[in-house]
Each structure stands twice: as C-alpha cells, then as structure tokens.
Design a protein around this motif. Structure first.
Motif, mmCIF file in Angstrom:
data_model
loop_
_atom_site.group_PDB
_atom_site.id
_atom_site.type_symbol
_atom_site.label_atom_id
_atom_site.label_comp_id
_atom_site.label_asym_id
_atom_site.label_seq_id
_atom_site.Cartn_x
_atom_site.Cartn_y
_atom_site.Cartn_z
ATOM 1 N N UNK A 54 0.840 -1.197 0.000
ATOM 2 C CA UNK A 54 0.000 0.000 0.000
ATOM 3 C C UNK A 54 0.879 1.253 0.000
ATOM 4 N N UNK A 55 0.332 2.347 -0.485
ATOM 5 C CA UNK A 55 1.063 3.619 -0.463
ATOM 6 C C UNK A 55 1.201 4.084 0.986
ATOM 7 N N UNK A 73 9.193 6.470 -9.029
ATOM 8 C CA UNK A 73 9.070 5.515 -10.128
ATOM 9 C C UNK A 73 8.103 4.429 -9.670
ATOM 10 N N UNK A 74 6.888 4.486 -10.174
ATOM 11 C CA UNK A 74 5.833 3.542 -9.810
ATOM 12 C C UNK A 74 5.764 2.472 -10.899
ATOM 13 N N UNK A 107 0.269 5.185 -6.839
ATOM 14 C CA UNK A 107 0.860 6.195 -5.963
ATOM 15 C C UNK A 107 0.665 7.556 -6.614
ATOM 16 N N UNK A 108 -0.108 8.421 -5.957
ATOM 17 C CA UNK A 108 -0.288 9.795 -6.412
ATOM 18 C C UNK A 108 0.591 10.681 -5.540
ATOM 19 N N UNK A 109 1.602 11.258 -6.144
ATOM 20 C CA UNK A 109 2.544 12.064 -5.379
ATOM 21 C C UNK A 109 1.905 13.377 -4.948
ATOM 22 N N UNK A 113 15.635 8.613 -5.186
ATOM 23 C CA UNK A 113 14.862 7.998 -6.265
ATOM 24 C C UNK A 113 14.072 6.864 -5.624
ATOM 25 N N UNK A 114 12.774 6.989 -5.581
ATOM 26 C CA UNK A 114 11.926 6.052 -4.864
ATOM 27 C C UNK A 114 11.176 5.145 -5.837
ATOM 28 N N UNK A 115 11.434 3.856 -5.727
ATOM 29 C CA UNK A 115 10.753 2.875 -6.567
ATOM 30 C C UNK A 115 9.666 2.185 -5.753
ATOM 31 N N UNK A 116 8.472 2.164 -6.305
ATOM 32 C CA UNK A 116 7.315 1.580 -5.621
ATOM 33 C C UNK A 116 6.724 0.486 -6.502
#
Length: 319
Positions: free
Chosen positions: A83-84, A153-154, A125-127, A116-119
């Motif tokens: 989950x976000x 980076x989703x 994921x709405x930033x 740099x965030x990879x999900x």
C-alpha cells in the motif's frame, strides 16, 4: 533483523553494473539524468536506513558527478509495502537526517542526497506535496512544512509492453517480477515473460547466478507451493531448464521454514562460494539470507577462500 525477500533481491540485482546503468539510463527521469555525468556513476557501500525504516524500505547508494563536476549521493529507495505509505515525507526526512548525522560523525563535508523512490505496490501512488498532509493549512504557511523531495518511479504504471521494450538485460526481468510481486495471479501468468532471455543468460556463470536469484525470489513470492512451483519451472524453455531445475532442487526442495529457504547444503555452499568470489564485499548476513546457510557457515567459506584453498582467493573478503 527482519527477513525480507524483496530487500535481498533488490540488493542482489542492483549489484550488477548492467542493471544500475540500464536503470539510470532508461528508467530514471531525464530531468535528473540530464544533469548527471552517468559515466561517473558507481555504487557506494553502506545504508542510511534506521532499524525502523528497514521495515518498509531498502536502499542502494550510488555516487555520481553533476555536469558541473560536483559530487552527489543518489539514494535508490524501494518501498516494499503493498500500500502507499501515509507519511512518506516523515520517512524521507528521517533518512536524510541519518545521512547528515553520519557525515558529522565521520567529520566529512555534507553531500547532497537525491532520492529515487521505486514503488511496486498494488495501489497507484499519487505524489503529493508535503503541505497536502496538513488539512486546512494556510497557503502562506505551506513552505514551513517542507521535506526532502523525491523522484517517484511507480512500476505499477509501467505496462508490460514498456518493460519488454527496454534493452535486453537483467533489468527487464527484475522490473517484471517486481511489478507483479503483490499480484499472485498476474505473477503466475507472466512467468514466461519474467524469465525471458534466460536461454541467453544460461551461457555464462553470471547469468546462471541471476536465473537462480530470480527463481528464488519468484518462488518466495508464491509461498513455495511445491506442486505449483514444479509445474512453473517445467514451463521454462528447455535450453535453460537445467539451470532452473538445479536451482530449484538445491535451494527450494524442502520448501520454506521460519522464513528461510531450505535445500541441499552442498548446492547452497556452491552458490555461496560463487557469490563470495564475485561479490567479496557482501555481508555474511546478506549471503546467509540469500542462500539459507547459517552465518557461521558463510564465515567458514569466506575464510577458506581467503586462505586460497581450492586454488581460489577472495581478495577483500570480510573477516
């Protein structure tokens, strides 16, 4: 430390130069990479994650120069929850603070950290900006609740066609398996795509090690259902089926016990020896989690290689 198959897999694949070079060249947003001299990109050992943050994140550090010649730390973070997260900026603030505190202790000048965030979770994921987490905050006060920004980076937004269209290499396989890590139905349906190019990888020892790690992670995601696992492995092309079946028999035969992989000790020792020769700086703990061998056994294999037994040597091995 809590065992995490996601953590182990990410750390393993991003130890390959071809993976992190392809990642920055093809996946990281150009508004960042156009400011960098990617030929100076190199991995950095260590972590800035506190024990609490390690429950949610994995980090892999790189240093790189800007086009102006200044040095940056590029922190590649992977969010492992399905989950976000509710308070990502709190986590990022704690992370950067930990890094700056370490600089202070080491008496080093502060180096900027670009995150740099990879999900790869289920939900999109709405930033949002930091102030969005404070309802009713007047516009004039928004700048007082700032926090470190990040490049998101989703992988869930990447369709399979986009991933398959990247340059042939380990990154394609890694992104596909991460994309479906929390979706068992699509994970099973995408099995052949996840193992694409395996016949080519099987021609080198490095490629066989990658197939091995990919299969271990894949089967961990399926909870080691032995009947289903064997059926899936049987679907792999005959040209590299031998490598996959050997990995399966040596590492996964007995299934999963207390969150660790069990299998034939001889096979796991062989894998551990190859990994130590290729990546001597990897920690005993990480190799233990990856292979399922006790840390004491990893230390013994490392010591044996360091003394030159079997005609081999692991320079730089940890004591």
């Amino acid at each position: 430390m809590r065992y995490s198959p996601h953590d182990n897999f990410v750390r393993f694949i991003f130890s390959f130069q071809s993976v992190y070079v392809d990642f920055f060249d093809q996946v990281v947003p150009s508004k960042l990479t156009k400011l960098l001299r990617l030929e100076t990109l190199k991995p950095v050992e260590g972590t800035f994650l506190s024990p609490r943050l390690k429950k949610y994140l994995t980090d892999k550090l790189f240093s790189c120069q800007t086009i102006e010649g200044d040095e940056l730390i590029l922190s590649f973070l992977v969010e492992h929850k399905s989950e976000v997260p509710d308070f990502i900026y709190d986590q990022l603030q704690a992370y950067v603070t930990q890094k700056h505190e370490q600089d202070r202790k080491d008496k080093k000048p502060r180096t900027p950290v670009i995150i740099i965030l990879l999900y790869h979770g289920k939900k999109r994921w709405v930033k949002k900006p930091p102030h969005a987490y404070f309802k009713g905050l007047p516009k004039a006060l928004r700048r007082y609740v700032g926090a470190p920004d990040y490049f998101l980076i989703d992988i869930g937004r990447f369709n399979k066609k986009k991933i398959m269209g990247l340059r042939m290499g380990y990154l394609v396989n890694a992104l596909l398996v991460l994309k479906y890590a929390f979706n068992p139905i699509y994970l099973g349906r995408s099995f052949k795509d996840i193992f694409v190019y395996g016949d080519f990888y099987d021609t080198t020892q490095e490629g066989q090690d990658f197939i091995h790690a990919l299969l271990v992670y894949f089967l961990e995601l399926t909870n080691f259902d032995e009947k289903k696992s064997i059926a899936l492995v049987e679907k792999i092309k005959a040209s590299y089926k031998r490598t996959a079946m050997t990995s399966y028999q040596n590492i996964l035969k007995a299934g999963k016990k207390e969150g660790k992989i069990e299998g034939k000790v001889e096979g796991k020792e062989e894998v551990a020896e190859r990994l130590l020769l290729k990546f001597p700086d990897w920690s005993d703990f990480f190799l233990s989690e990856l292979t399922g061998l006790p840390e004491e056994k990893i230390k013994a294999i490392r010591a044996k290689l360091a003394t030159g037994q079997n005609g081999k040597s692991a320079n730089g091995a940890q004591k």
